[in-house]
Design a protein around this motif. Sequence first.
Motif, short mmCIF file in Angstrom:
data_model
loop_
_atom_site.label_atom_id
_atom_site.label_comp_id
_atom_site.label_asym_id
_atom_site.label_seq_id
_atom_site.Cartn_x
_atom_site.Cartn_y
_atom_site.Cartn_z
N GLN A 210 20.94 -25.84 46.57
CA GLN A 210 21.19 -25.47 45.18
C GLN A 210 22.66 -25.64 44.84
N VAL A 211 22.90 -25.71 43.52
CA VAL A 211 24.26 -25.67 43.00
C VAL A 211 24.28 -24.66 41.87
N HIS A 212 25.23 -23.73 41.91
CA HIS A 212 25.42 -22.76 40.83
C HIS A 212 26.67 -23.21 40.05
N ALA A 213 26.47 -23.60 38.80
CA ALA A 213 27.58 -24.12 37.98
C ALA A 213 27.91 -23.15 36.86
N THR A 214 29.19 -22.91 36.67
CA THR A 214 29.69 -22.11 35.54
C THR A 214 30.21 -23.07 34.49
N VAL A 215 29.66 -22.98 33.29
CA VAL A 215 29.98 -23.93 32.23
C VAL A 215 30.43 -23.18 30.99
N ILE A 216 31.13 -23.89 30.12
CA ILE A 216 31.59 -23.31 28.85
C ILE A 216 31.37 -24.32 27.74
N SER A 217 30.95 -23.82 26.59
CA SER A 217 30.77 -24.69 25.43
C SER A 217 32.09 -24.83 24.70
N SER A 218 32.54 -26.06 24.54
CA SER A 218 33.82 -26.30 23.85
C SER A 218 33.62 -27.10 22.57
N GLY A 219 32.40 -27.10 22.03
CA GLY A 219 32.12 -27.75 20.75
C GLY A 219 31.87 -26.72 19.67
N MET A 220 31.65 -27.18 18.45
CA MET A 220 31.46 -26.28 17.32
C MET A 220 30.05 -25.69 17.26
N PHE A 221 29.04 -26.48 17.62
CA PHE A 221 27.66 -26.05 17.46
C PHE A 221 27.17 -25.25 18.66
N PRO A 222 26.24 -24.32 18.44
CA PRO A 222 25.56 -23.70 19.58
C PRO A 222 24.80 -24.77 20.36
N VAL A 223 24.78 -24.65 21.67
CA VAL A 223 24.14 -25.67 22.50
C VAL A 223 23.20 -25.02 23.50
N ARG A 224 22.26 -25.84 23.95
CA ARG A 224 21.39 -25.47 25.06
C ARG A 224 21.72 -26.41 26.21
N ILE A 225 22.07 -25.83 27.35
CA ILE A 225 22.42 -26.62 28.52
C ILE A 225 21.28 -26.50 29.53
N ASP A 226 20.73 -27.64 29.89
CA ASP A 226 19.61 -27.69 30.83
C ASP A 226 20.05 -28.36 32.11
N ALA A 227 19.72 -27.73 33.23
CA ALA A 227 19.95 -28.33 34.54
C ALA A 227 18.65 -28.99 34.99
N HIS A 228 18.71 -30.26 35.35
CA HIS A 228 17.52 -30.97 35.80
C HIS A 228 16.97 -30.30 37.06
N GLY A 229 15.73 -29.84 36.93
CA GLY A 229 15.13 -29.16 38.06
C GLY A 229 15.71 -27.77 38.29
N GLY A 230 16.25 -27.14 37.23
CA GLY A 230 16.85 -25.82 37.38
C GLY A 230 16.73 -25.00 36.12
N SER A 231 17.70 -24.12 35.90
CA SER A 231 17.66 -23.20 34.77
C SER A 231 18.35 -23.79 33.55
N SER A 232 18.32 -23.03 32.45
CA SER A 232 18.99 -23.43 31.22
C SER A 232 19.69 -22.22 30.62
N VAL A 233 20.61 -22.48 29.70
CA VAL A 233 21.36 -21.39 29.08
C VAL A 233 21.73 -21.80 27.66
#
Length: 293
Positions: A210-233
């Motif tokens: 597994q990989v646990h990634a900490t990410v941040i949104s740096s754009g204007m719009f709300p986003v959905r981030i999906d990990a292939h074969g993993g979770s989303s936020v």
Amino acid sequence: MSQTTAVPLSGILPRPVLRGRSVTRSETVLAWSVAAVAAVLLAAAVLFLTAGGKMFVVETPSMGEAAPVGTLVLDLPVDAASLHVGDIVSYRVPANPDVTYTHRVIAVGPTGIHTRGDVNGAVDPWTLTQENLVGSPVLMVPHIGWLFRAAPILLVGTLLILVLTSPFADRVTRGSLRIAGGALTAAYAAFVLKPFVAVTTITNTATPHQVHATVISSGMFPVRIDAHGGSSVHLVSGQVGRVTIDQLSANGHYDLTSSIDLDPAGWALLIGICLIPLVLCLAIGRVHPVRAS
């Protein structure tokens, strides 16, 4: 049988005169209101600069939701002795004099001031004194800074469109081309700067599977981030999230995808904004009554 000699007609027949649409009272009020607001903003800008104010645009996501990327920061000079833990300051350091940092004060000691970005894991490697301080924000406006970054592209594009469309005498054609050119210029600026959707990976921790990634949104719009074969936020601008990736490639790489994640009202507003050029072109092309003089 009697005959009548035909008399040739001569003269000038009156032709219809195309008259411009009269300006309504609401349009006059709107024009004066815009002029008044512009005058107030100009006066405020003059006073701000006279008081030693500085203006910056946030370009990195280190301050998280407090000052997302694209935030316009307005600073006024500040005395180091007046700062407390939790205050936000802008400063420069000799190691990188061309860059202005805007971070939060985390400690004030006899030797100086220590700062850190809200989403940074480490304290800034500098001890700040009065000579390092640029100022303290009196106003931070999210997203407006993108307009300042796009200003050169928009200005050059607007001037180019005005020059290229000037030979067209027909008002409808000229106006429609200018609206289309303006929309194209705005689209090009968005393509170059990418202000709407952007994701930055802060850290990632790997295990054998597994990989646990900490990410941040740096754009204007709300986003959905999906990990292939993993979770989303789901993240808003400047928000930090964490995803788990279970599916890795043969060489250990992983994939994250981001997409706009708006509610129905947000999508309706976005579609309405995108339709503005079409509505303006239709308004210009409306048929006005013609009155003969």
